[in-house]
Design an enzyme around this catalytic site. Structure first.
Site, short mmCIF file in Angstrom:
data_model
loop_
_atom_site.label_atom_id
_atom_site.label_comp_id
_atom_site.label_asym_id
_atom_site.label_seq_id
_atom_site.Cartn_x
_atom_site.Cartn_y
_atom_site.Cartn_z
N ASN A 11 0.92 -1.02 -0.30
CA ASN A 11 0.24 -0.34 -0.20
C ASN A 11 0.60 1.45 -0.26
O ASN A 11 1.25 1.76 0.66
CB ASN A 11 -0.98 0.00 1.35
CG ASN A 11 -1.56 1.19 1.65
OD1 ASN A 11 -1.59 2.20 0.17
ND2 ASN A 11 -2.33 0.85 2.80
N TRP A 12 1.06 1.40 -1.63
CA TRP A 12 1.76 3.48 -1.24
C TRP A 12 1.07 4.23 -0.53
O TRP A 12 1.74 5.00 -0.48
CB TRP A 12 2.08 3.45 -2.58
CG TRP A 12 3.23 2.42 -3.10
CD1 TRP A 12 3.66 1.20 -2.59
CD2 TRP A 12 3.88 2.77 -4.24
NE1 TRP A 12 4.94 0.79 -3.98
CE2 TRP A 12 4.82 1.67 -4.27
CE3 TRP A 12 3.98 3.38 -5.86
CZ2 TRP A 12 6.13 1.18 -5.83
CZ3 TRP A 12 4.89 2.99 -6.22
CH2 TRP A 12 6.12 2.09 -6.85
N LYS A 13 0.03 4.68 -0.42
CA LYS A 13 -0.92 5.92 0.10
C LYS A 13 -0.37 6.70 -0.85
O LYS A 13 -0.51 6.31 -2.05
CB LYS A 13 -0.31 5.38 1.78
CG LYS A 13 -0.51 4.24 2.36
CD LYS A 13 -0.24 4.54 3.87
CE LYS A 13 0.29 2.97 5.03
NZ LYS A 13 -0.10 3.85 5.84
N HIS A 98 -9.36 0.97 5.09
CA HIS A 98 -8.10 1.24 5.79
C HIS A 98 -8.62 2.74 6.99
O HIS A 98 -9.29 3.49 6.83
CB HIS A 98 -7.13 1.84 4.92
CG HIS A 98 -5.70 1.68 5.39
ND1 HIS A 98 -5.54 3.37 6.08
CD2 HIS A 98 -4.83 1.21 5.32
CE1 HIS A 98 -4.09 2.67 6.21
NE2 HIS A 98 -3.46 1.40 5.95
N GLU A 168 -5.40 -4.75 10.16
CA GLU A 168 -4.52 -3.72 11.15
C GLU A 168 -4.60 -3.27 12.01
O GLU A 168 -5.25 -2.31 11.94
CB GLU A 168 -4.71 -2.88 9.75
CG GLU A 168 -4.07 -3.77 8.31
CD GLU A 168 -3.78 -2.73 7.17
OE1 GLU A 168 -2.18 -2.73 6.56
OE2 GLU A 168 -3.97 -0.97 7.26
N GLY A 174 2.69 2.20 10.94
CA GLY A 174 3.41 2.88 11.02
C GLY A 174 4.30 2.96 11.58
O GLY A 174 5.16 4.53 12.55
N SER A 213 3.95 -2.23 10.86
CA SER A 213 4.74 -1.87 10.52
C SER A 213 5.63 -3.55 10.39
O SER A 213 6.58 -4.22 10.76
CB SER A 213 5.23 -1.85 12.25
OG SER A 213 4.65 -0.65 12.40
N GLY A 234 2.64 -0.44 4.42
CA GLY A 234 2.75 0.00 3.43
C GLY A 234 4.12 0.21 3.58
O GLY A 234 4.69 0.24 2.45
N GLY A 235 4.69 1.20 4.49
CA GLY A 235 6.08 2.13 4.68
C GLY A 235 7.61 1.42 4.07
O GLY A 235 7.66 1.27 2.55
#
Ligand code: PGA
Length: 257
Positions: A11-13, A98, A168, A174, A213, A234-235
């Site tokens: 998920n690049w957001k 999300h 999540e 994050g 994370s 994510g990150g």
């Protein structure tokens, strides 16, 4: 024995310009080399990059998804995108509910339910996200809260083919914090049982992702847990080596019930 194909989704957001499409190319190359084993690899870039990413992924085994959609197929909804538009741009998945949409855009369970119906109508697989806040977990309320999110968000017409659940915990997104493998196992088992109640007979084949994370260093600990069928990342998905470092744990691994 039901075999569930693991899914590793990035998920690049709101990150990524055209120059970052080189990461998509690198992911396609790594998947072609077999680094992810049998796992399915999915990238959800910002919608502006979908068409260009689809050109890169054409002929590869890498799937693409959107990060959100409107419930209607089209209409006077300035700034919104429909599931049909995401599909037209090359997506086969869409992330819905999300926590950043639930909190930042006031999307409640009913709204997620309607958007999931939109995704199914367009032929997209919906990745519906659920998860508790820190205070809900500390109050011992995590299972009840996630149960109510599942009941409110999942349409009766969904199936284990058209639906993926991502657990999540909001406090793990994050932050570098993660639940224990035992807490993840408890929640994923609970989700499987609950979804089987909502969609009779679908629980065993349902894929349930863990998100929050996930990094290459903790992926095996978090993902090789019973009832975990992959990750929503994510990150660490913004960097192809980190992302494939996570997907790489599935190289010699097939999850069975
Ligand atoms: P994170 O994000 O991996 O950066 O914690 C996960 C997500 O929000 O899907």
């Amino acid at each position: 024995m039901t075999q569930r194909r693991p899914l590793v989704a990035g998920n690049w957001k709101m990150h990524g310009l055209r120059k970052n499409l080189s990461e998509v190319s690198a992911i396609c190359a790594a998947v072609a080399e077999g680094i992810a084993g049998d796992a399915e690899v999915l990238i959800c870039p910002p919608a502006t990059l979908l068409i260009a990413a689809a050109r890169i992924c054409e002929g590869s085994k890498v799937a693409l998804g959107g990060q959100h959609c409107h419930e209607e197929p089209s209409g006077p909804f300035t700034g919104d995108l429909s599931a049909e538009m995401l599909k037209d741009a090359g997506a086969t998945y869409v992330i819905l509910g999300h926590s950043e949409r639930r909190s930042g855009h006031h999307e409640g369970n009913h709204s997620v339910h309607e958007k999931t119906l939109g995704a199914l109508r367009a032929g997209l697989t919906a990745i519906v996200c659920v998860g508790e806040t820190k205070s809900e977990r500390e109050a011992g309320d995590a299972l009840r809260l996630v149960g109510s999110q599942l009941i409110g968000s999942i349409p009766k017409s969904a199936s284990s083919e058209s639906l993926v659940i991502a657990y999540e915990p909001v406090w793990a997104i994050g932050t570098g914090l993660t639940p224990t493998p035992e807490d993840i196992a408890e929640m994923h088992h609970f989700i499987r049982v609950q979804v089987n109640d909502i969609l009779p007979g679908q629980g065993a084949a349902l894929r349930i992702l863990y998100g929050g994370s996930v990094k290459p260093g903790n992926a095996a600990k978090l993902l090789l847990v019973k009832d975990v069928d992959g990750a929503l990342v994510g990150g660490a998905s913004l960097n192809s080596s980190e992302f494939m470092g996570i997907a790489g744990i599935y190289r010699e691994f097939v999850r069975t019930t």
